[in-house]
Design a protein around this motif. Structure first.
Motif, PDB file in Angstrom:
ATOM      1  N   LEU A  70      36.512  51.710  50.555  1.00 10.11           N
ATOM      2  CA  LEU A  70      36.727  52.778  49.585  1.00 10.11           C
ATOM      3  C   LEU A  70      36.614  52.302  48.140  1.00 10.11           C
ATOM      4  N   LYS A  71      36.211  53.240  47.300  1.00 12.87           N
ATOM      5  CA  LYS A  71      36.191  52.981  45.870  1.00 12.87           C
ATOM      6  C   LYS A  71      36.963  54.119  45.198  1.00 12.87           C
ATOM      7  N   VAL A  72      37.872  53.739  44.306  1.00 11.50           N
ATOM      8  CA  VAL A  72      38.800  54.717  43.755  1.00 11.50           C
ATOM      9  C   VAL A  72      38.744  54.735  42.230  1.00 11.50           C
ATOM     10  N   GLY A  73      38.811  55.913  41.655  1.00 10.77           N
ATOM     11  CA  GLY A  73      38.932  56.051  40.206  1.00 10.77           C
ATOM     12  C   GLY A  73      40.403  56.241  39.876  1.00 10.77           C
ATOM     13  N   LEU A  74      40.874  55.497  38.871  1.00 16.00           N
ATOM     14  CA  LEU A  74      42.312  55.500  38.610  1.00 16.00           C
ATOM     15  C   LEU A  74      42.551  55.547  37.099  1.00 16.00           C
ATOM     16  N   PHE A  75      43.502  56.366  36.705  1.00 21.48           N
ATOM     17  CA  PHE A  75      43.896  56.377  35.302  1.00 21.48           C
ATOM     18  C   PHE A  75      45.059  55.406  35.128  1.00 21.48           C
ATOM     19  N   VAL A  76      44.957  54.537  34.155  1.00 24.66           N
ATOM     20  CA  VAL A  76      45.966  53.493  34.036  1.00 24.66           C
ATOM     21  C   VAL A  76      46.568  53.403  32.641  1.00 24.66           C
ATOM     22  N   LYS A  77      47.890  53.375  32.598  1.00 23.96           N
ATOM     23  CA  LYS A  77      48.632  53.013  31.393  1.00 23.96           C
ATOM     24  C   LYS A  77      48.736  51.492  31.407  1.00 23.96           C
ATOM     25  N   GLY A  78      49.439  50.943  30.449  1.00 17.66           N
ATOM     26  CA  GLY A  78      49.628  49.491  30.440  1.00 17.66           C
ATOM     27  C   GLY A  78      50.250  49.009  31.737  1.00 17.66           C
ATOM     28  N   CYS A  79      51.337  49.664  32.144  1.00 14.39           N
ATOM     29  CA  CYS A  79      52.066  49.215  33.347  1.00 14.39           C
ATOM     30  C   CYS A  79      51.207  49.329  34.599  1.00 14.39           C
ATOM     31  N   ASP A  80      50.501  50.449  34.734  1.00 15.22           N
ATOM     32  CA  ASP A  80      49.625  50.619  35.907  1.00 15.22           C
ATOM     33  C   ASP A  80      48.580  49.499  35.951  1.00 15.22           C
ATOM     34  N   SER A  81      48.020  49.201  34.762  1.00 11.21           N
ATOM     35  CA  SER A  81      46.921  48.234  34.718  1.00 11.21           C
ATOM     36  C   SER A  81      47.414  46.846  35.109  1.00 11.21           C
ATOM     37  N   LYS A  82      48.657  46.513  34.743  1.00  6.73           N
ATOM     38  CA  LYS A  82      49.188  45.202  35.123  1.00  6.73           C
ATOM     39  C   LYS A  82      49.375  45.117  36.640  1.00  6.73           C
ATOM     40  N   GLY A  83      49.689  46.245  37.237  1.00  4.31           N
ATOM     41  CA  GLY A  83      49.784  46.284  38.707  1.00  4.31           C
ATOM     42  C   GLY A  83      48.442  46.010  39.350  1.00  4.31           C
ATOM     43  N   ILE A  84      47.373  46.514  38.704  1.00  4.48           N
ATOM     44  CA  ILE A  84      46.010  46.268  39.223  1.00  4.48           C
ATOM     45  C   ILE A  84      45.696  44.772  39.159  1.00  4.48           C
ATOM     46  N   VAL A  85      46.013  44.158  38.021  1.00  7.71           N
ATOM     47  CA  VAL A  85      45.768  42.718  37.880  1.00  7.71           C
ATOM     48  C   VAL A  85      46.534  41.960  38.972  1.00  7.71           C
ATOM     49  N   ARG A  86      47.778  42.391  39.178  1.00  2.00           N
ATOM     50  CA  ARG A  86      48.599  41.764  40.233  1.00  2.00           C
ATOM     51  C   ARG A  86      47.855  41.791  41.574  1.00  2.00           C
ATOM     52  N   LEU A  87      47.362  42.982  41.932  1.00  2.00           N
ATOM     53  CA  LEU A  87      46.717  43.145  43.239  1.00  2.00           C
ATOM     54  C   LEU A  87      45.419  42.346  43.339  1.00  2.00           C
ATOM     55  N   ILE A  88      44.661  42.306  42.245  1.00  2.00           N
ATOM     56  CA  ILE A  88      43.397  41.549  42.274  1.00  2.00           C
ATOM     57  C   ILE A  88      43.706  40.050  42.382  1.00  2.00           C
ATOM     58  N   GLN A  89      44.677  39.592  41.577  1.00  2.46           N
ATOM     59  CA  GLN A  89      45.033  38.172  41.624  1.00  2.46           C
ATOM     60  C   GLN A  89      45.561  37.768  43.002  1.00  2.46           C
ATOM     61  N   ASP A  90      46.281  38.687  43.608  1.00  3.42           N
ATOM     62  CA  ASP A  90      46.837  38.385  44.935  1.00  3.42           C
ATOM     63  C   ASP A  90      45.815  38.617  46.049  1.00  3.42           C
ATOM     64  N   LYS A  91      44.579  38.902  45.636  1.00  4.40           N
ATOM     65  CA  LYS A  91      43.464  39.119  46.575  1.00  4.40           C
ATOM     66  C   LYS A  91      43.734  40.287  47.533  1.00  4.40           C
ATOM     67  N   GLN A  92      44.411  41.287  47.045  1.00  7.58           N
ATOM     68  CA  GLN A  92      44.675  42.492  47.836  1.00  7.58           C
ATOM     69  C   GLN A  92      43.741  43.620  47.445  1.00  7.58           C
ATOM     70  N   LEU A  93      42.929  43.393  46.430  1.00  3.71           N
ATOM     71  CA  LEU A  93      42.045  44.435  45.917  1.00  3.71           C
ATOM     72  C   LEU A  93      40.868  43.739  45.235  1.00  3.71           C
ATOM     73  N   LYS A  94      39.686  44.323  45.430  1.00  4.08           N
ATOM     74  CA  LYS A  94      38.527  43.760  44.738  1.00  4.08           C
ATOM     75  C   LYS A  94      38.295  44.575  43.478  1.00  4.08           C
ATOM     76  N   ARG A  95      37.988  43.908  42.403  1.00  4.78           N
ATOM     77  CA  ARG A  95      37.802  44.581  41.120  1.00  4.78           C
ATOM     78  C   ARG A  95      36.788  45.713  41.228  1.00  4.78           C
ATOM     79  N   GLU A  96      35.732  45.466  42.007  1.00 11.64           N
ATOM     80  CA  GLU A  96      34.669  46.475  42.101  1.00 11.64           C
ATOM     81  C   GLU A  96      35.079  47.695  42.937  1.00 11.64           C
ATOM     82  N   GLN A  97      36.275  47.649  43.518  1.00 16.18           N
ATOM     83  CA  GLN A  97      36.742  48.814  44.288  1.00 16.18           C
ATOM     84  C   GLN A  97      37.391  49.878  43.413  1.00 16.18           C
ATOM     85  N   VAL A  98      37.591  49.538  42.135  1.00 12.59           N
ATOM     86  CA  VAL A  98      38.257  50.512  41.273  1.00 12.59           C
ATOM     87  C   VAL A  98      37.492  50.759  39.977  1.00 12.59           C
TER      88      VAL A  98
END
Lengths: 292, 335
Positions: A70-98
């Motif tokens: 899946l590929k998802v479009g997401l609106f992110v505030k500062g806090c949301d975006s830091k959660g994304i970094v968390r998930l990418i760093q933890d290899k739970q999400l690929k950057r190109e999926q969002v």
């Protein structure tokens, strides 16, 4: 165009072009002072999307265990975006999926106790927004709105400094009273972008790390384990504490650990820089090792 | 009608204390809940408290028996259920109804739960009606009377400056006689409860309609934003699912039952690893099916009393009132 209009237009564009499978944003909730996460799959439904002073929920939690296809479009505030970094760093999400549409955030408002409708500006800021260090998205493909001036938020550690003045016994009493309140609904864990284990130790019921009894000992076991497990990875989105139905000051624990880590390994802000490795996720020859 | 001045509530509770431990709604450690009354406690009667009195009759964690398992030497000791008299004072009509629903679960259909029954038999319920609804209240839409509900022993009805007092059971009549010196005759009128922000046209037809909606696509949508925490189920006064677990240290241990939540991943996990509700969709569907269809089918009562706790505390605003609306509007193939 208002931010709401820009959000809706962007969502339509992403859905119409087939760039994403769906969009996650916010829509109006049950009450005027409530906006809530919404999943939009069709361009025709994009009109539901809004942006106001109540879009408090951090949306990155919905990307935990996201299907690889899946590929998802997401609106992110500062806090949301830091959660994304968390998930990418933890290899739970690929950057190109969002596809990330960043929105600088002036802080969300808390209408607790307000019955009559009022201008959001008259309401106090949410606690997590008062303590927010990164109001601007730290990772995004496109930015909607103007970046917000970043204020010094070092006073967010004041609670911890106050607690540190207590004797060990007093600290125990304080935390015991907090953990006594826990009903173990696991809202803190479930909303946390750092709690992204494929299988939480709590749910490994056959192993029995975490007994299901709700008593002080088991509640302490849960909270201390969780705090240690997110140490060095907590992005300070504050969602655990905000979503706790029992008002347990969970962020005080997380901040204590952030302070410890900063002191031992140097200043580190989790979830901000994709390339910066978490201090507890690497080894340096000059790491302090007085415990050896 | 008999009545008592609102200023005399403390005296009333004092009198009830002669019956046994009195639990009253109060603020404790930053949360509002039912806890033992002591002189000077600020009793919260103008709104409902966060934690329902469910925990008093059906504790979140309750020991059932203890055991010793030392090779071939084993022994099991039953845990005695405390049979002390107690009074729950200030319970709101919605929560009174929820106790009535728990009675159905734990005391009827040919099965009596000793743990629940012992406590319930020793408990007097003194309800206090609501003059004003909270924004999240929707009891009237769920067929609950915000002033008085069947199930209380003694019902206090808000009449402005005073509470009308009515005995609803035999135990309530006896209690009424004991507190008679505090009461006066009144011609006061019951106040119409105001302030409801959520009012809808009941749920007529919903249990029936849900029979044809098990595979309806609506559940794919409703479940999306749920984060699968158990806040709704644990705060709900009617949710009554439990698990039985043990805690063992060395050769000794005990078994207990504890609340469980259909939102959790291990709830429907079977021995052998098969999960009959493998994803969020099945779990969310179960929660609403249970409340709005299965429970009505079994007991002819809805398993929601409109207290609004889930609505107030769900981190992502999963709103049962909106979901009821969605179910009503949903198109179902073949009727």
């Amino acid at each position: 165009m208002s931010i709401t209009e820009k959000i809706q237009a962007k969502a339509k564009e992403l859905l119409d072009s087939g760039t994403v499978n769906y969009i996650i944003g916010w829509e109006k909730g049950t009450f005027w002072h409530q906006s809530t996460p919404v999943f939009v799959k069709k361009a025709a439904d994009a009109d539901k999307l809004i942006w106001d002073e109540f879009c408090i929920n951090s949306l990155s939690t919905y990307l935990i265990r996201l299907d690889d296809e899946l590929k998802v479009g997401l609106f992110v505030k500062g806090c949301d975006s830091k959660g994304i970094v968390r998930l990418i760093q933890d290899k739970q999400l690929k950057r190109e999926q969002v596809v990330l549409i960043g929105i600088p955030c002036n802080g969300m408002r808390n209408a607790k106790g307000a019955v009559e409708k009022t201008e959001p500006a008259n309401l106090p800021l949410e606690q997590k927004c008062i303590e927010c260090v990164h109001p601007n998205p730290v990772i995004y493909d496109e930015l909607i709105g103007e970046p917000v001036v970043i204020a010094d938020k070092s006073d967010r550690f004041n609670d911890v400094l106050e607690l540190e003045k207590l004797s060990p016994n007093e600290k125990y009493q304080y935390w015991a009273a907090q953990f006594e309140k826990c009903i173990r609904c696991y809202a803190c864990r479930n909303t946390c972008p750092a709690c992204n284990c494929k299988e939480c130790y709590v749910d490994q019921y056959r192993v029995g790390w975490q007994n299901k009894a709700v008593d002080l000992a088991e509640n302490q076991m849960f909270h201390v384990t969780r705090a240690m497990h997110v140490a060095g990875r907590c992005v300070e989105c504050g969602e655990c504490q905000r979503q706790c139905p029992m008002d347990i000051p969970i962020m005080q624990m997380n901040r204590k650990l952030i302070m410890e880590i900063n002191e031992l390994f140097g200043e580190y802000a989790a979830g901000v820089d994709l390339e910066a490795k978490p201090p507890l996720g690497q080894f340096k020859t000059d790491d302090p090792e007085e415990f050896m | 009608m008999k009545a008592i001045n609102k200023s005399q509530i403390e005296e009333l509770i004092q009198a009830l204390a002669a019956e046994g431990q009195v639990f009253v709604p109060q603020e404790l450690n930053g949360n509002t809940k039912y806890a033992p009354w002591q002189k000077g406690v600020q009793v919260i009667l103008d709104k409902n408290v966060l934690l329902s009195p469910k925990d008093i009759l059906f504790p979140q964690t309750e020991a059932m028996y203890s055991y010793v398992a030392d090779n071939l030497n084993t022994a099991i000791t039953e845990v005695a259920v405390a049979a002390e008299k107690q009074v729950i004072f200030g319970i709101k009509p919605c929560d009174v109804k929820s106790v009535r629903l728990m009675d159905l679960v734990f005391l009827t259909k040919g099965f009596e739960d000793t743990f629940y029954k012992t406590k319930k038999d020793n408990t007097l319920l003194v309800s206090v009606g609501c003059a004003k609804a909270e924004p999240t209240c929707f009891c009237t839409s769920m067929d609950v009377n915000p002033q008085v509900e069947e199930g209380a022993d003694l019902a206090l009805i808000d009449m402005g400056e005073e509470y009308g007092v009515e005995a609803k059971t035999e135990a309530g009549s006896q209690l009424l006689a004991k507190i008679n010196s505090l009461l006066k005759d009144s011609t006061g009128q019951l106040i119409e409860t105001t302030g409801f922000q959520i009012v809808f046209d009941g749920i007529e037809g919903v249990p029936e309609k849900l029979k044809g909606m098990f595979e309806h696509p609506i559940w794919d949508e409703i479940c999306l934003k749920c984060i699968s925490c158990g806040a709704c189920t644990y705060l709900c006064p009617t949710c009554h699912c439990f698990d039985i677990q043990t805690k063992k240290i060395g050769k000794e241990g005990y078994s207990y039952r504890c609340w469980d939540s259909c939102m959790f991943s291990d709830y429907a996990l079977m021995a052998g690893g098969h999960d009959v509700r493998p994803s969020k969709k099945e779990r969310v569907r179960q929660r609403f099916m249970h409340k709005l269809r299965y429970f009505p089918e079994r007991y002819n009562e809805l398993m929601c009393v409109g207290c609004g706790r889930c609505l107030a505390k769900c981190p992502v605003n999963v709103d049962i009132t909106r979901i009821i609306g969605q179910i009503k509007e949903a198109e179902v193939n073949g009727g």
